[in-house]
Each structure stands twice: as structure tokens, then as C-alpha cells.
Design an enzyme around this catalytic site. Structure first.
Site, short mmCIF file in Angstrom:
data_model
loop_
_atom_site.label_atom_id
_atom_site.label_comp_id
_atom_site.label_asym_id
_atom_site.label_seq_id
_atom_site.Cartn_x
_atom_site.Cartn_y
_atom_site.Cartn_z
N ASP A 14 0.87 -1.17 0.00
CA ASP A 14 0.00 0.00 0.00
C ASP A 14 0.91 1.22 0.00
O ASP A 14 1.76 1.36 0.89
CB ASP A 14 -0.88 0.04 1.25
CG ASP A 14 -1.95 -1.05 1.23
OD1 ASP A 14 -2.20 -1.62 0.15
OD2 ASP A 14 -2.53 -1.33 2.29
N ASP A 133 -13.60 -5.63 -1.78
CA ASP A 133 -13.50 -5.55 -0.32
C ASP A 133 -14.88 -5.90 0.22
O ASP A 133 -15.86 -5.22 -0.08
CB ASP A 133 -13.14 -4.13 0.14
CG ASP A 133 -11.75 -3.70 -0.34
OD1 ASP A 133 -10.90 -4.58 -0.56
OD2 ASP A 133 -11.54 -2.48 -0.51
#
Length: 254
Positions: A14, A133
Site C-alpha cells: 500500500d 473488499d
């Protein structure tokens, strides 16, 4: 057809303002290092692929991130996927031109499912990873947007099937319930996805020990397992993980 292929180990980085960060349940970020150097180290350690996510894809962040993608492409020789803030074909073009092998789309795909069709018809299915997600709410896996901030009315299994029908080449499923807590992947959901889809499923969220990867492949029937903090902070070494998986009868590239 899917079953004979080697299972893939995929570190995920990330990236925020040019640095790798990692959080728990999508919050509490801490710095983990330079994304290019880390990618190079993972490549040398035997990772099969990498995923880079631009988690603050503002206009400024976008330029920093694209520059980083170019640097990564010159330093590594394994496939890598990039995601974050991709909402139009020109975003895909920019990142593929910078050297990425695949793009991951998430919120933009739910908001505009036709984007999957556009990407795959222009660049091919192999370029398009549909990231989902999802959170287990009230006995149902529901999809979330904007880095897990906004619940939608889309159900995980139905949306994954639609993404496949529209041409997505892979599904990257992150369980928000399991993210960063290191208690194992969401294997029941993974198994359901793997058995009902004809495209590869990447497990994400929950890796804490080598046995969790084994279970994602054996119980969850995933094609690849993605992890971040256990790799970033040296808790699990990729070479040792692969040797362990191989000793458990799992087909991995050593």
C-alpha cells in the site's frame, strides 16, 4: 483447468505519498519502507507477483505513484498489478504504459460495471483484476467502497460472478473482517468463490503464519494468496514459506 497451476505468493504494498504503509482493518497506518526497494527485495526473495495500491490517489499522489510504477518496472522481472484511483481507460493506459502488467479496479467497477468491459475489450482480460473488499454482515458477505468506508447493496458472490461475466481476469477478494488481524483468511468464502468462478481467485486479509497460506490453498482453494505486514516486517520469509508449502504438497514455484 485452474487446479494444475502453481499457487502464487503475492506481497501487497500500500503506497501513500511514495512510501509503503500498512494498517489493521484498513486503519492505523504505519510506515514500512521504500516501495521500489521493497519490490526488488521481494522479487529476489522469490515472490511470484506484486501488487501496488495507491491508497491516496489524489491528483498529486497519482503523479508520484506513476513515477514509482516506472521505477518498479525497471527494477523487477516478475508481474505486478497496480490499483487505486483507476476510474477510466486513460488511467489504465497511463499505468500500463508506465510498465504495470495488470490493473486492479475496485470502487470504480462497482460504481460503473461497464468499466470492466471497456478495459478487457481494449487491453484483454489478463490485464483486469477486479478487487472486492467485503465484510460479513448479518449472515451475508456485502461489498464495500472507498477503502472499506461505504457499504453497498452488492453481495460478494453475485458481484464476483458479474465481474467474471464482464471479462475480469482475476478476483482479488479481501475480507475486511480478517484484514491485518492475522487469524487466517476467510476460507469458506474463498472456497465458494473458487468453486463457482472459472477465473483465478486471490485471497487477501488475514495471513499471520505459514499455516494460514496452506489453508487458503487447501481449504479456500485460492489460486494465489496476498499478504502485506507479515512480509513487510519480516515475520514470514517468502523462501521459507514456499518450502513449507511445498512440504505440505502444495504446488509452488521454488
Amino acid at each position: 483447468m485452474k487446479k494444475g497451476l502453481a499457487k502464487r505468493i503475492v506481497p501487497c504494498l500500500d503506497v501513500k505519498n511514495g512510501e509503503t504503509v500498512k494498517g489493521t482493518n484498513f486503519v492505523n497506518l504505519r510506515k514500512a519502507g521504500d516501495p521500489v526497494e521493497m519490490g526488488k527485495a521481494y522479487c529476489e526473495a522469490g515472490a511470484d507477483e506484486l501488487v501496488y495500491l495507491d491508497i491516496t490517489a489524489s491528483h498529486e499522489g497519482r503523479k508520484t505513484f506513476t513515477d514509482m510504477v516506472t521505477r518498479v518496472a525497471t527494477e523487477i522481472n516478475i508481474p505486478f498489478t497496480v490499483g487505486g484511483g483507476i476510474s477510466a481507460l486513460e488511467d489504465v493506459e497511463r499505468l500500463l504504459y508506465a510498465g504495470a502488467d495488470k490493473v486492479s479496479i475496485n470502487s470504480a467497477a462497482i460504481n460503473n460495471p461497464g468499466l470492466i468491459d471497456e478495459i478487457t475489450s481494449r487491453f484483454g482480460s489478463q490485464v483486469c483484476v477486479c478487487a472486492i473488499d467485503a465484510k460479513f454482515d448479518d449472515n451475508e458477505w456485502m461489498c464495500y467502497l472507498n477503502g472499506g468506508r461505504i457499504r453497498t447493496d452488492r453481495k460478494l458472490y453475485e458481484w464476483a460472478r458479474e465481474a467474471e461475466d464482464r471479462g475480469a481476469g482475476e478476483i482479488l477478494f479481501t475480507s475486511m473482517n480478517h484484514d491485518g488481524v492475522k487469524n487466517g483468511y476467510a476460507n469458506d468464502a474463498l472456497c465458494h468463490l473458487s468453486e463457482t468462478l472459472g477465473i483465478p481467485v486471490i485471497a487477501s486479509g488475514g495471513a499471520g503464519c505459514p499455516e494460514h497460506f496452506r489453508d487458503a490453498f487447501t481449504v479456500g482453494k485460492a489460486d494465489a494468496a496476498l499478504a502485506a505486514s507479515v512480509f513487510h516486517f519480516g515475520e514470514i520469509k517468502i523462501r521459507e514459506l514456499k518450502e513449507y508449502l511445498s512440504s505440505e504438497g502444495i504446488n509452488v514455484r521454488l
